[in-house]
Scaffold this motif. Structure first.
Motif, PDB file in Angstrom:
ATOM      1  N   GLU A  88      50.432   6.395  34.351  1.00  0.00           N
ATOM      2  CA  GLU A  88      50.782   4.998  34.107  1.00  0.00           C
ATOM      3  C   GLU A  88      51.490   4.868  32.772  1.00  0.00           C
ATOM      4  OE1 GLU A  88      47.453   2.388  34.522  1.00  0.00           O
ATOM      5  OE2 GLU A  88      46.803   3.344  36.383  1.00  0.00           O
ATOM      6  N   GLY A  89      52.456   3.969  32.720  1.00  0.00           N
ATOM      7  CA  GLY A  89      53.195   3.745  31.482  1.00  0.00           C
ATOM      8  C   GLY A  89      53.876   5.013  31.014  1.00  0.00           C
ATOM      9  N   ASP A  90      53.743   5.309  29.732  1.00  0.00           N
ATOM     10  CA  ASP A  90      54.361   6.510  29.163  1.00  0.00           C
ATOM     11  C   ASP A  90      53.573   7.783  29.473  1.00  0.00           C
ATOM     12  OD1 ASP A  90      56.418   5.036  28.073  1.00  0.00           O
ATOM     13  OD2 ASP A  90      55.451   4.825  26.111  1.00  0.00           O
ATOM     14  N   HIS A  91      52.323   7.644  29.902  1.00  0.00           N
ATOM     15  CA  HIS A  91      51.465   8.807  30.150  1.00  0.00           C
ATOM     16  C   HIS A  91      51.721   9.406  31.539  1.00  0.00           C
ATOM     17  CE1 HIS A  91      48.023  11.452  29.992  1.00  0.00           C
ATOM     18  NE2 HIS A  91      47.704  11.036  31.192  1.00  0.00           N
ATOM     19  N   VAL A  92      51.948  10.702  31.579  1.00  0.00           N
ATOM     20  CA  VAL A  92      52.091  11.432  32.841  1.00  0.00           C
ATOM     21  C   VAL A  92      50.894  12.365  32.960  1.00  0.00           C
ATOM     22  CG1 VAL A  92      53.468  13.097  34.146  1.00  0.00           C
ATOM     23  CG2 VAL A  92      54.605  11.298  32.828  1.00  0.00           C
ATOM     24  N   ALA A  93      50.031  12.100  33.944  1.00  0.00           N
ATOM     25  CA  ALA A  93      48.861  12.946  34.165  1.00  0.00           C
ATOM     26  C   ALA A  93      49.270  14.250  34.846  1.00  0.00           C
ATOM     27  CB  ALA A  93      47.829  12.210  35.011  1.00  0.00           C
ATOM     28  N   HIS A  94      50.225  14.168  35.756  1.00  0.00           N
ATOM     29  CA  HIS A  94      50.676  15.352  36.498  1.00  0.00           C
ATOM     30  C   HIS A  94      52.050  15.061  37.093  1.00  0.00           C
ATOM     31  CE1 HIS A  94      50.578  18.823  39.207  1.00  0.00           C
ATOM     32  NE2 HIS A  94      51.014  18.012  40.157  1.00  0.00           N
ATOM     33  N   ALA A  95      52.952  16.023  36.957  1.00  0.00           N
ATOM     34  CA  ALA A  95      54.272  15.911  37.587  1.00  0.00           C
ATOM     35  C   ALA A  95      54.655  17.271  38.151  1.00  0.00           C
ATOM     36  CB  ALA A  95      55.319  15.455  36.578  1.00  0.00           C
ATOM     37  N   GLU A  96      55.395  17.245  39.236  1.00  0.00           N
ATOM     38  CA  GLU A  96      55.938  18.461  39.836  1.00  0.00           C
ATOM     39  C   GLU A  96      57.440  18.286  39.995  1.00  0.00           C
ATOM     40  OE1 GLU A  96      54.002  19.441  43.528  1.00  0.00           O
ATOM     41  OE2 GLU A  96      52.030  19.090  42.639  1.00  0.00           O
TER      42      GLU A  96
END
Length: 140
Positions: free
Chosen positions: A43-51
């Motif tokens: 959410e927002g600027d925070h990326v918990a996980h991306a592929e």
């Protein structure tokens, strides 16, 4: 006797990195190098996980840096490096330059038959792109 295959196996390793600004890094990796965004959670600027998928197979995973001393996956931003296979190093080099990548090693032929170049992303990670696909794998 071991049998040698004609092609290296498909990639099943997902290099992983952390970023101070993960959303900006994702955009850069897509625009400059041609990765494809396949998943982004957060959410927002925070990326918990991306592929991000690589067109020739495999890909990378990344997320936002966390200032948490108990983080079991505490990777420092800007310390990642990877070699990525491409069929068009010249075109990819031009794309990377146009997108603002810092070229650290210009296009060149290697003594092992690859044509490659290296660049840094805005986080400081080192990327090397070339035509070398690895040696065939011997199977017993």
């Amino acid at each position: 006797m071991a049998e040698t295959t004609e092609q290296p196996p498909p990639p099943q390793v997902w290099p992983t990195l952390r970023a101070r600004d993960a959303r900006a890094l994702i955009k850069f990796l897509v625009d400059a190098f041609g990765f494809t965004e396949t998943a982004v959670y957060g959410e927002g600027d925070h990326v918990a996980h991306a592929e991000l998928a690589w067109p020739l197979g495999g890909g990378i995973m990344l997320g936002s840096h966390r200032d948490d001393p108990d983080d079991a996956w505490a990777l420092r931003p800007g310390t990642f490096g990877a070699y990525v296979v491409t069929d068009d190093p010249d075109g990819l080099h031009d794309r990377a330059v146009k997108a603002g990548a810092t070229i650290t090693k210009g296009l060149a032929e290697t003594d092992y038959g690859s044509r490659d170049f290296a660049a840094r992303d805005p986080e400081g990670n080192l990327w090397s792109f070339g035509t070398y696909r690895g040696e065939p794998v011997s199977r017993a």
